[in-house]
Design a protein around this motif. Structure first.
Motif, PDB file in Angstrom:
ATOM      1  N   PHE A  26     -58.584 -70.919  51.776  1.00 19.19           N
ATOM      2  CA  PHE A  26     -59.479 -70.838  53.137  1.00 19.19           C
ATOM      3  C   PHE A  26     -58.968 -69.643  53.683  1.00 19.19           C
ATOM      4  N   TYR A  36     -54.735 -85.086  51.426  1.00 11.18           N
ATOM      5  CA  TYR A  36     -55.892 -84.689  52.868  1.00 11.18           C
ATOM      6  C   TYR A  36     -57.118 -85.376  52.373  1.00 11.18           C
ATOM      7  N   HIS A  40     -60.363 -86.320  55.299  1.00 10.35           N
ATOM      8  CA  HIS A  40     -60.892 -85.670  55.633  1.00 10.35           C
ATOM      9  C   HIS A  40     -62.082 -86.151  56.576  1.00 10.35           C
ATOM     10  N   PRO A  41     -62.473 -86.176  57.776  1.00  8.52           N
ATOM     11  CA  PRO A  41     -63.589 -86.456  58.713  1.00  8.52           C
ATOM     12  C   PRO A  41     -65.163 -86.566  58.012  1.00  8.52           C
ATOM     13  N   GLY A  42     -65.852 -85.504  57.817  1.00  3.04           N
ATOM     14  CA  GLY A  42     -66.477 -85.042  56.653  1.00  3.04           C
ATOM     15  C   GLY A  42     -66.566 -85.883  55.392  1.00  3.04           C
ATOM     16  N   GLU A  46     -67.853 -84.013  50.440  1.00  2.27           N
ATOM     17  CA  GLU A  46     -68.427 -82.982  51.362  1.00  2.27           C
ATOM     18  C   GLU A  46     -66.884 -80.960  50.514  1.00  2.27           C
ATOM     19  N   LEU A  47     -66.031 -82.408  51.010  1.00  2.38           N
ATOM     20  CA  LEU A  47     -64.354 -81.640  50.093  1.00  2.38           C
ATOM     21  C   LEU A  47     -63.873 -81.023  48.703  1.00  2.38           C
ATOM     22  N   ARG A  49     -66.520 -80.288  47.015  1.00  5.50           N
ATOM     23  CA  ARG A  49     -67.827 -79.241  46.703  1.00  5.50           C
ATOM     24  C   ARG A  49     -66.310 -77.986  46.862  1.00  5.50           C
ATOM     25  N   VAL A  50     -65.357 -77.641  47.691  1.00  5.96           N
ATOM     26  CA  VAL A  50     -64.502 -76.522  47.648  1.00  5.96           C
ATOM     27  C   VAL A  50     -63.439 -76.373  46.960  1.00  5.96           C
ATOM     28  N   LEU A  58     -67.868 -72.056  52.520  1.00  4.71           N
ATOM     29  CA  LEU A  58     -68.896 -73.140  53.267  1.00  4.71           C
ATOM     30  C   LEU A  58     -67.980 -73.901  54.693  1.00  4.71           C
ATOM     31  N   PHE A  59     -66.251 -73.533  54.825  1.00  5.37           N
ATOM     32  CA  PHE A  59     -65.542 -74.126  55.601  1.00  5.37           C
ATOM     33  C   PHE A  59     -66.566 -73.215  56.734  1.00  5.37           C
ATOM     34  N   THR A  62     -69.960 -75.114  58.364  1.00  5.34           N
ATOM     35  CA  THR A  62     -69.747 -76.264  58.849  1.00  5.34           C
ATOM     36  C   THR A  62     -69.206 -76.668  59.942  1.00  5.34           C
ATOM     37  N   HIS A  63     -67.539 -75.979  59.993  1.00  2.50           N
ATOM     38  CA  HIS A  63     -66.886 -76.488  61.431  1.00  2.50           C
ATOM     39  C   HIS A  63     -65.939 -75.263  61.664  1.00  2.50           C
ATOM     40  N   TRP A  65     -65.094 -73.761  64.050  1.00  2.00           N
ATOM     41  CA  TRP A  65     -63.747 -74.266  64.904  1.00  2.00           C
ATOM     42  C   TRP A  65     -62.937 -75.035  64.886  1.00  2.00           C
ATOM     43  N   LEU A  72     -53.598 -77.898  57.858  1.00  6.02           N
ATOM     44  CA  LEU A  72     -52.873 -78.208  56.524  1.00  6.02           C
ATOM     45  C   LEU A  72     -51.523 -76.829  55.985  1.00  6.02           C
TER      46      LEU A  72
HETATM   47  C1  HEM Z   1     -65.997 -82.397  59.955  1.00  3.93           C
HETATM   48  C2  HEM Z   1     -62.013 -81.107  58.944  1.00  3.93           C
HETATM   49  C3  HEM Z   1     -63.593 -78.736  54.711  1.00  3.93           C
HETATM   50  C4  HEM Z   1     -67.884 -80.574  56.173  1.00  3.93           C
HETATM   51  C5  HEM Z   1     -64.725 -82.150  60.192  1.00  3.93           C
HETATM   52  C6  HEM Z   1     -63.812 -82.635  60.979  1.00  3.93           C
HETATM   53  C7  HEM Z   1     -62.327 -81.888  60.928  1.00  3.93           C
HETATM   54  C8  HEM Z   1     -62.166 -81.453  59.845  1.00  3.93           C
HETATM   55  C9  HEM Z   1     -61.566 -81.838  61.798  1.00  3.93           C
HETATM   56  C10 HEM Z   1     -64.497 -83.293  62.441  1.00  3.93           C
HETATM   57  C11 HEM Z   1     -64.119 -81.913  63.147  1.00  3.93           C
HETATM   58  C12 HEM Z   1     -65.514 -82.176  64.644  1.00  3.93           C
HETATM   59  O1  HEM Z   1     -65.343 -83.400  64.203  1.00  3.93           O
HETATM   60  O2  HEM Z   1     -65.155 -81.459  64.857  1.00  3.93           O
HETATM   61  C13 HEM Z   1     -61.874 -79.721  57.367  1.00  3.93           C
HETATM   62  C14 HEM Z   1     -60.581 -79.348  56.786  1.00  3.93           C
HETATM   63  C15 HEM Z   1     -60.908 -78.580  56.295  1.00  3.93           C
HETATM   64  C16 HEM Z   1     -62.749 -79.150  55.740  1.00  3.93           C
HETATM   65  C17 HEM Z   1     -58.949 -79.035  57.726  1.00  3.93           C
HETATM   66  C18 HEM Z   1     -60.128 -77.679  54.687  1.00  3.93           C
HETATM   67  C19 HEM Z   1     -59.788 -78.409  53.907  1.00  3.93           C
HETATM   68  C20 HEM Z   1     -64.997 -78.751  54.632  1.00  3.93           C
HETATM   69  C21 HEM Z   1     -65.939 -78.418  54.125  1.00  3.93           C
HETATM   70  C22 HEM Z   1     -66.920 -79.236  53.630  1.00  3.93           C
HETATM   71  C23 HEM Z   1     -66.379 -79.457  54.998  1.00  3.93           C
HETATM   72  C24 HEM Z   1     -65.639 -77.604  52.472  1.00  3.93           C
HETATM   73  C25 HEM Z   1     -68.404 -78.566  53.659  1.00  3.93           C
HETATM   74  C26 HEM Z   1     -68.623 -78.760  52.444  1.00  3.93           C
HETATM   75  C27 HEM Z   1     -67.446 -81.470  57.014  1.00  3.93           C
HETATM   76  C28 HEM Z   1     -68.997 -81.983  57.325  1.00  3.93           C
HETATM   77  C29 HEM Z   1     -68.070 -82.739  58.463  1.00  3.93           C
HETATM   78  C30 HEM Z   1     -66.834 -82.207  59.001  1.00  3.93           C
HETATM   79  C31 HEM Z   1     -69.834 -82.080  57.361  1.00  3.93           C
HETATM   80  C32 HEM Z   1     -68.429 -83.618  59.436  1.00  3.93           C
HETATM   81  C33 HEM Z   1     -68.966 -85.028  59.945  1.00  3.93           C
HETATM   82  C34 HEM Z   1     -69.526 -85.611  60.771  1.00  3.93           C
HETATM   83  O3  HEM Z   1     -69.466 -84.994  62.065  1.00  3.93           O
HETATM   84  O4  HEM Z   1     -69.939 -85.963  60.442  1.00  3.93           O
HETATM   85  N1  HEM Z   1     -64.004 -81.633  58.854  1.00  3.93           N
HETATM   86  N2  HEM Z   1     -62.836 -79.790  56.469  1.00  3.93           N
HETATM   87  N3  HEM Z   1     -65.570 -79.797  55.229  1.00  3.93           N
HETATM   88  N4  HEM Z   1     -66.390 -81.550  57.714  1.00  3.93           N
HETATM   89 FE1  HEM Z   1     -64.883 -80.566  57.454  1.00  3.93          FE
END
Ligand code: HEM
Length: 86
Positions: A26, A36, A40-42, A46-47, A49-50, A58-59, A62-63, A65, A72
């Motif tokens: 990233f 981790y 992962h909340p998502g 989903e994770l 995939r990368v 992709l990151f 999706t988020h 912010w 990490l």
């Molecule tokens: C939600 C961290 C990679 C898809 C989240 C949230 C965090 C997070 C903290 C909660 C965000 C919030 O509620 O505002 C991370 C970290 C990543 C990572 C540290 C890297 C290691 C990814 C990737 C994808 C992804 C690569 C997609 C392929 C999602 C989705 C959610 C999410 C769809 C929403 C889940 C929901 O609200 O139901 N992630 N993420 N994330 N993440 Fe990630």
């Protein structure tokens, strides 16, 4: 410390592409995200995939912010570099 960090080309990143050995990049930094995955909340799916590749786009989709740098930091293994020419 920074001295133990590696320079990692895509071909090396690619090898770490399993649930048990999961690396991803990233913003130019390579992380071992194995520990981790289940937090992962998502979701793990989903994770996955990368895993083994650059997940920056992709990151950001999706988020953008979320502060991956901060979250990490302790999982960082090195910097993504271009493939050395042979
Ligand atoms: C939600 C961290 C990679 C898809 C989240 C949230 C965090 C997070 C903290 C909660 C965000 C919030 O509620 O505002 C991370 C970290 C990543 C990572 C540290 C890297 C290691 C990814 C990737 C994808 C992804 C690569 C997609 C392929 C999602 C989705 C959610 C999410 C769809 C929403 C889940 C929901 O609200 O139901 N992630 N993420 N994330 N993440 Fe990630």
């Amino acid at each position: 410390g920074v001295d133990s960090l590696m320079r990692i080309p895509p071909s090396v990143l690619k090898v770490h592409n399993t649930r048990e050995d999961a690396w991803s990049a990233f913003n130019g930094k390579v992380y071992n995200i194995t520990a981790y995955l289940s937090f992962h909340p998502g979701g793990e799916k989903e994770l996955m995939r990368v895993v083994g590749r650059d997940g920056t786009k992709l990151f950001a989709l999706t988020h953008a912010w979320v502060n991956v740098d901060f979250m990490l930091d302790s999982c960082m293994v090195g910097f993504l570099v271009s493939e050395p020419s042979s």
